[in-house]
Design a protein around this motif. Structure first.
Motif, short mmCIF file in Angstrom:
data_model
loop_
_atom_site.label_atom_id
_atom_site.label_comp_id
_atom_site.label_asym_id
_atom_site.label_seq_id
_atom_site.Cartn_x
_atom_site.Cartn_y
_atom_site.Cartn_z
N GLU B 193 0.81 -1.22 0.00
CA GLU B 193 0.00 0.00 0.00
C GLU B 193 0.85 1.27 0.00
N TYR B 194 2.14 1.13 0.27
CA TYR B 194 3.01 2.31 0.28
C TYR B 194 3.58 2.63 -1.11
N PHE B 195 3.48 1.68 -2.03
CA PHE B 195 4.16 1.85 -3.32
C PHE B 195 3.68 3.07 -4.11
N ALA B 196 2.40 3.38 -4.02
CA ALA B 196 1.87 4.53 -4.76
C ALA B 196 2.55 5.82 -4.29
N GLU B 197 2.67 5.97 -2.98
CA GLU B 197 3.33 7.14 -2.41
C GLU B 197 4.80 7.20 -2.82
N ILE B 198 5.43 6.03 -2.80
CA ILE B 198 6.85 5.95 -3.14
C ILE B 198 7.07 6.34 -4.59
N ARG B 199 6.18 5.90 -5.46
CA ARG B 199 6.33 6.23 -6.88
C ARG B 199 6.16 7.72 -7.17
N LYS B 200 5.44 8.43 -6.27
CA LYS B 200 5.35 9.89 -6.44
C LYS B 200 6.72 10.53 -6.24
N ILE B 201 7.52 9.95 -5.36
CA ILE B 201 8.84 10.54 -5.05
C ILE B 201 9.91 10.06 -6.02
N VAL B 202 9.91 8.77 -6.31
CA VAL B 202 10.92 8.21 -7.23
C VAL B 202 10.22 7.46 -8.37
N PRO B 203 9.64 8.22 -9.32
CA PRO B 203 8.82 7.60 -10.36
C PRO B 203 9.58 6.60 -11.23
#
Lengths: 273, 273
Positions: B193-203
């Motif tokens: 569930e954290y991956f979406a947030e992570i992809r905002k920072i390091v797409p």
């Protein structure tokens, strides 16, 4: 080794000096390079010359891994030499390990049981279940990174989580872990002004203090705020002692530097205690 | 290896599978114990059986250090075997190292140059000057721990520094470091569930994802939020593949499990891209 044994050795030698065995083949006397195992030969000479002033030795594993199998063999020989000849001296594998539980157990077994170190440095980032496997070994000590001596310590360690810096959270949180009596902490000498705050959280824990000497930390400042009722400090010097000379007299030079630090420590202990 | 080479291999094999070579002599088939080097024999058989489904191999160094010199020799033989026979496959030393600058350089040289790994995992706690020495090597990759798969990730990594969790600070801060194009990150599959947030920072960064399988993470969930335009994922499985059978058919069983994951990955890639 028990903490009581360590304290007793510190009182006997009037020293809380740890010598960092960070062997770099480019920095040791050239004549040693002809030996079968130059790394071990260098360590043996340094140990023979400095052990009376020293209560701990700390090889940093990076310097051994850098030489592959040859390096690991030299690390094994060094820890064996220490355990056979100076079992009263505390040994630290400065390895900064840490992984998920079953993997941390592997590291703990390798360094505590197979190699026979008294302690290992461990990184806290992965939390409780990455550190507790190290804490489970009786009379072995886990030295958790809290506030390190380098500039990068300000990137995350001193950032505030709520009211409190991350390194303070590490100190506080880790106190609740299983077998936390086996914990010690790394606190850099370059951050002497933080020791008073740290002592409020861990008044009795041993602190391993790198950064005196080459990195610019002051022994007096560290002691002013860091000494506990049971002394509670291991102050490390690596380059300042082991590379005091690159000539034939390297061991004597190391002994002289170690003795100078021991005398300074003795004076501080007798002034304060 | 360049990132472009890795992406090309992923597209060719329709797989972003990484196999974790975490060899435990208590878990491998008994008949292998009679071999001269059981660890390497096991790895070789696993590699021979799985390489067509796999774009990366990841030995965790703890499992090798646990066997001392014998373990290090097996690690050397394993990486040499990979580099000689499968230079197109990405290799990861899962070592979770990190130390002050000159010491980190030692680790980097040991793993990148002497052993010849394409990448190494590194812990971020000591900050910029502990990580940049790893980043300085061209076409080598530093895989920084961000959000790990274990329970202890909640001790510090998800704690908020100001408005933002520590692991996000690690992602953001590290993007500004020198040669940050050589960074990848560890993000546990158990935290899908954290991956979406992570992809905002390091797409675009590659994420090394442990925790699928034995630890309970779901490949589909990870892909749903974690896939990037250049795929950007390396999903690791260790125990689920290498210990699929403890009998004579262990290599075939490993191949079957690897193939199953590759097929699942292929389906996902073709569904999404």
């Amino acid at each position: 080794m028990t903490t009581a044994n360590l304290i007793s050795e510190i009182k006997k030698k009037q020293s809380f000096l740890c010598v960092g065995l960070d062997v770099d083949l480019d920095k040791i006397p050239e004549f040693l390079l002809k030996e079968e195992d130059p790394i071990f030969s260098f360590n043996k000479a340094i140990i023979d010359a400095t052990h009376q002033y020293t209560v701990a030795y700390k090889p940093n594993t990076a310097f051994y891994e850098a030489y592959g199998l040859k390096g690991w063999k030299a690390l094994e020989k060094t820890i064996n030499y220490l355990n056979e000849n100076h079992p009263e001296i505390f040994t630290i594998a400065d390895a900064k390990r840490g992984d998920i539980g079953n993997t941390s157990s592997r590291y703990a077994k390798a360094f505590y049981e197979d190699l026979g170190f008294d302690s290992i440095t461990v990184a806290p980032y992965m939390g409780k279940d990455s550190v507790e496997p190290f804490l489970a070994f009786e009379n072995k000590h886990t030295i958790l990174l809290a506030l390190t001596s380098n500039e990068g310590a300000f990137d995350f360690q001193t950032k505030k989580i709520g009211e409190e810096e991350l390194y303070k959270q590490v100190l506080k949180t880790s106190k609740d872990w299983n077998n936390s009596e086996n914990l010690m902490y790394v606190v850099g000498a370059t951050k002497a002004e933080y020791f008073a705050e740290i002592r409020k959280i861990v008044p009795d824990s041993f602190l391993l203090v790198p950064g005196v000497g080459a990195q610019g930390g002051s022994l007096k400042e560290v002691c002013k705020y860091g000494l506990s009722s049971n002394i509670g400090l291991l102050v490390n010097s690596s380059r300042g002692i082991i590379y005091a000379s690159k000539n034939n007299d390297f061991a004597e030079a190391a002994a002289r530097e170690a003795k100078n630090m021991q005398l300074e420590m003795k004076a501080i202990l007798n002034g304060i205690h």
